[in-house]
Design a protein around this motif. Sequence first.
Motif, short mmCIF file in Angstrom:
data_model
loop_
_atom_site.label_atom_id
_atom_site.label_comp_id
_atom_site.label_asym_id
_atom_site.label_seq_id
_atom_site.Cartn_x
_atom_site.Cartn_y
_atom_site.Cartn_z
N ARG A 5 0.84 -1.20 0.00
CA ARG A 5 0.00 0.00 0.00
C ARG A 5 0.87 1.24 0.00
NH1 ARG A 5 -4.59 -0.06 4.40
NH2 ARG A 5 -4.76 2.00 3.53
N GLN A 6 0.44 2.22 -0.78
CA GLN A 6 1.14 3.50 -0.83
C GLN A 6 0.72 4.34 0.36
OE1 GLN A 6 3.49 4.53 -3.09
NE2 GLN A 6 3.69 6.38 -1.90
N ARG A 7 1.67 4.95 1.04
CA ARG A 7 1.39 5.83 2.18
C ARG A 7 1.74 7.25 1.77
NH1 ARG A 7 -1.17 2.93 6.01
NH2 ARG A 7 -0.19 0.93 6.36
N TYR A 8 0.91 8.20 2.21
CA TYR A 8 1.12 9.60 1.88
C TYR A 8 1.15 10.41 3.18
CZ TYR A 8 -0.59 7.91 -2.62
OH TYR A 8 -0.76 7.21 -3.78
N ASN A 9 2.03 11.41 3.23
CA ASN A 9 2.09 12.26 4.43
C ASN A 9 1.02 13.35 4.37
OD1 ASN A 9 3.06 14.44 2.92
ND2 ASN A 9 5.19 13.94 3.34
N GLU A 10 0.80 14.01 5.50
CA GLU A 10 -0.24 15.04 5.63
C GLU A 10 -0.06 16.17 4.61
OE1 GLU A 10 -2.90 15.70 8.03
OE2 GLU A 10 -2.73 13.52 8.26
N GLU A 11 1.15 16.66 4.47
CA GLU A 11 1.41 17.79 3.57
C GLU A 11 1.08 17.43 2.13
OE1 GLU A 11 2.07 21.54 2.36
OE2 GLU A 11 1.87 20.80 4.40
N PHE A 12 1.44 16.22 1.72
CA PHE A 12 1.13 15.77 0.36
C PHE A 12 -0.38 15.74 0.16
CE2 PHE A 12 0.02 12.43 -2.66
CZ PHE A 12 0.74 12.84 -3.77
N ARG A 14 -2.71 17.50 1.75
CA ARG A 14 -3.23 18.86 1.70
C ARG A 14 -2.93 19.51 0.35
NH1 ARG A 14 -4.86 20.36 6.78
NH2 ARG A 14 -3.88 19.27 8.49
N GLN A 15 -1.72 19.34 -0.15
CA GLN A 15 -1.36 19.93 -1.44
C GLN A 15 -2.16 19.30 -2.58
OE1 GLN A 15 2.88 19.51 -1.84
NE2 GLN A 15 3.31 21.25 -0.48
N THR A 16 -2.41 18.00 -2.49
CA THR A 16 -3.19 17.33 -3.51
C THR A 16 -4.62 17.84 -3.52
OG1 THR A 16 -1.82 15.35 -3.28
CG2 THR A 16 -3.94 15.08 -4.39
N VAL A 17 -5.22 18.01 -2.34
CA VAL A 17 -6.58 18.54 -2.24
C VAL A 17 -6.63 19.96 -2.80
CG1 VAL A 17 -8.37 19.30 -0.62
CG2 VAL A 17 -7.32 17.04 -0.37
N GLN A 43 -11.89 10.82 0.09
CA GLN A 43 -11.67 10.88 1.55
C GLN A 43 -10.83 12.10 1.90
OE1 GLN A 43 -9.82 7.15 2.49
NE2 GLN A 43 -11.78 6.05 2.65
N TRP A 44 -9.79 12.36 1.13
CA TRP A 44 -8.94 13.52 1.39
C TRP A 44 -9.73 14.81 1.22
CZ3 TRP A 44 -3.90 12.16 -1.77
CH2 TRP A 44 -3.28 11.05 -1.20
N MET A 45 -10.58 14.86 0.19
CA MET A 45 -11.39 16.05 -0.04
C MET A 45 -12.30 16.31 1.16
SD MET A 45 -10.64 17.46 -2.94
CE MET A 45 -12.05 18.46 -3.39
N THR A 46 -12.89 15.26 1.69
CA THR A 46 -13.76 15.40 2.85
C THR A 46 -12.97 15.91 4.05
OG1 THR A 46 -15.13 13.58 2.08
CG2 THR A 46 -15.32 14.18 4.40
N GLN A 47 -11.76 15.41 4.20
CA GLN A 47 -10.96 15.73 5.38
C GLN A 47 -10.26 17.09 5.28
OE1 GLN A 47 -8.12 12.66 6.24
NE2 GLN A 47 -7.65 13.47 8.26
#
Length: 106
Positions: A5-12, A14-17, A43-47
Amino acid sequence: MGEQRQRYNEEFKRQTVRFVQEQTKSLSDLSEELNIPKSTLSQWMTQYRQFEKEPVVNHPEKIKLLEQSLKDAELENRRKERELEDMKEELAILKKALHIFSKAKN
């Protein structure tokens, strides 16, 4: 063997959203383009979604809201300018009064 599974950090995330919000493409298109599952992007968009960063295009309610906030800011600015002019006038009067009453009596 199972797929890693690919893991992404918080900053990534936020920048993606932020990037997704600035685009006019659909979430599916961006999902393919970024090689991130659509459900993950959702999920990221919601968060992490921040509505003020979204483009105004095709959002008449957002345009109205921005226009109203601009009008409110202009009214507040005018009120503060009048208040500042009043304060300047009061200061000038006080300076004159101080000058008059501080003169030495003969």
